[in-house]
Design an enzyme around this catalytic site. Structure first.
Site, mmCIF file in Angstrom:
data_model
loop_
_atom_site.group_PDB
_atom_site.id
_atom_site.type_symbol
_atom_site.label_atom_id
_atom_site.label_comp_id
_atom_site.label_asym_id
_atom_site.label_seq_id
_atom_site.Cartn_x
_atom_site.Cartn_y
_atom_site.Cartn_z
ATOM 1 N N ALA A 1 0.815 -1.213 0.000
ATOM 2 C CA ALA A 1 0.000 0.000 0.000
ATOM 3 C C ALA A 1 0.853 1.269 0.000
ATOM 4 C CB ALA A 1 -0.929 -0.013 1.210
ATOM 5 N N GLU B 1 -18.648 5.002 0.853
ATOM 6 C CA GLU B 1 -19.037 4.153 -0.281
ATOM 7 C C GLU B 1 -19.851 2.954 0.219
ATOM 8 O OE1 GLU B 1 -15.716 2.547 -2.493
ATOM 9 O OE2 GLU B 1 -17.014 1.636 -3.988
ATOM 10 N N ARG C 1 -52.846 -11.726 -8.581
ATOM 11 C CA ARG C 1 -52.827 -13.010 -9.291
ATOM 12 C C ARG C 1 -53.637 -14.052 -8.534
ATOM 13 N NH1 ARG C 1 -50.787 -14.208 -14.310
ATOM 14 N NH2 ARG C 1 -49.851 -16.278 -14.428
#
Ligand SMILES: Cc1cc2nc3c(=O)[nH]c(=O)nc-3n(C[C@H](O)[C@H](O)[C@H](O)COP(=O)(O)OP(=O)(O)OC[C@H]3O[C@@H](n4cnc5c(N)ncnc54)[C@H](O)[C@@H]3O)c2cc1C
Length: 396
Positions: free
Chosen positions: A196, A259, A285
């Site tokens: 990193a 995020e 339905r």
């Protein structure tokens, strides 16, 4: 067959949100404004855009005008500086009503491209890029993932070598949202040694020599612009270095938490859409002489969906409150993302099962959402990576 959202609230009591003190009048005013915008400028065209594999470029400008692109960004760049994850939740709930996550991902791609620039970039880069992006004039993508892998970010291979006043970039990036349209790419490169600490961020601009891109076809997110990017001796002026050399990973990491709130709120909102469309269908339905919704097996499917959605929403809101209080609950945000995408996976499956053959037809929101389940579970930190991160944070 086309299942269109009625625009009303859910018949099930998911709408505790509307009475919760967490959702203020300001949040609900934003919800109303955004809903009006989506219903006029986006909802009627979603099927068409998905089939065409793109949405009109001028949607960025329209979205900027209603405040969608600037929400949460500094006023000096043309944004609306709310520091409140509840706005993210409201925004994603409204966008999810279209049942087309790829449109949201591409339209709001600056939500991952711009924050690293604002977090560590120079004033010169911020002033140059942010106003145009928040005005919808320029598209700003984020390119981290490479053909050799996306989970192991610290091991990325695209290289930038300093040569005089430039960096020379070689390598490629994969699955990049907004990749074709991007005028600016926030690009993660290796400038130093392994790991990193050898990663930097560079601002790549449309038209730079040696920068090419190709479109990618996908299972879902058809209207989303997804591309592979190639860098062949691309010369990038040193002024386009975002932050300090070898400090790029920090810029990337700083946005992970917001995020994840975004991805989780989006996933649970899509799960709710599945629930609502299946419920409308099951009430209408008839099979074996009664409403589908009156068969116990089907009723239990709804109960299970409602249980998972409510639990996920509560976890989401708890995380949002903690983030707003200044905490960084990394383990919980990671597990929240897993919880939300598993809930989405379950609800998409059950909603399709309840709706039968109709759910397999194009133009049905549930059909589209089903095809988007995996990108939610893999992108932005896969389930495996999120669990691993949480376990480490919990000291396990
Ligand atoms: C439609 C779409 C849009 C995207 N947009 C972008 C974008 O805009 N920018 C960007 O940079 N990326 C983007 N991505 C890439 C995305 O973030 C990656 O797909 C993701 O990070 C996973 O990387 P990978 O696909 O290379 O899988 P890999 O990293 O190769 O992993 C493959 C599988 O192995 C698992 N795995 C990996 N390591 C471990 C481990 N240590 N233990 C257990 N399991 C493990 C992973 O969870 C995954 O299930 C996008 C992807 C898609 C599909």
């Amino acid at each position: 067959m086309s299942m269109k959202y009625s625009g009303g609230e859910s018949p099930v009591d998911f709408d505790h949100r509307y009475r919760s003190p967490l959702y203020t009048e300001d949040h609900q005013a934003w919800r109303a404004a955004l809903r009006k915008f989506i219903d006029k400028h986006m909802m009627p065209f979603v099927d068409e855009w998905e089939e065409a594999g793109e949405f009109p470029r001028d949607l960025y400008k329209k979205a900027a005008e209603v405040g969608l692109l600037g929400m949460g960004y500094p006023e000096e760049y043309g944004g609306t500086p709310v520091d409140d994850p509840m706005y993210t939740i409201v925004t994603n709930e409204e966008l999810a009503r279209m049942g087309a996550g790829g449109i949201n991902a591409s339209l709001l791609i600056h939500s991952i491209g711009l924050p690293p620039i604002l977090a560590i970039g120079s004033d010169e880069i911020k002033n140059r890029v942010a106003p145009e992006v928040l005005a919808g004039e320029k598209v700003n993508a984020l390119a981290i993932t490479e053909p050799s892998g996306g989970s192991d970010v610290a091991n990325l291979k695209t290289r930038a070598v300093r040569d005089g006043d430039d960096y020379v970039v070689n390598g490629s990036k994969m699955f990049i949202t907004g990749g074709l349209r991007a005028d600016y790419v926030t690009l993660a490169v290796r400038t130093g040694g392994e790991g990193a600490k050898g990663i930097s961020l560079l601002l790549i601009e449309r038209g730079m020599d040696g920068f090419t891109r190709t479109p990618l076809k996908k299972q879902g997110w058809w209207a989303s612009d997804t591309a592979a990017l190639y860098f062949d001796d691309v010369r990038v002026p040193k002024e386009n270095l975002i932050g300090e050399e070898n400090q790029g990973f920090i810029g990337i990491m700083k946005n992970f938490n917001s995020e994840r709130i975004g991805l989780a709120s989006s996933a649970v909102a899509f799960a709710r859409v599945c629930f609502e469309d299946a419920l409308a269908w099951a009430r209408d339905r008839e099979t074996f002489g009664k409403r589908l919704a009156d068969h116990q097996v089907i009723r239990h499917k709804f109960a299970e969906m409602a249980r998972k959605i409510a639990a996920t929403q509560a976890y989401l809101e708890q995380c949002a409150v903690r983030v707003q209080a200044g905490e960084t609950p990394v383990a919980d945000l990671s597990l929240l993302k897993v919880q939300a995408t598993l809930t989405l996976e379950f609800c998409a499956r059950e909603a399709m099962q309840i709706m039968g053959g109709a759910s397999y037809m194009r133009g049905c929101r549930v059909e589209r959402i089903y095809r988007e389940v995996r990108v939610n579970a893999i992108g932005g930190g896969s389930e495996e990576i999120m669990r691993d991160l949480a376990a480490r944070q919990l000291g396990i």
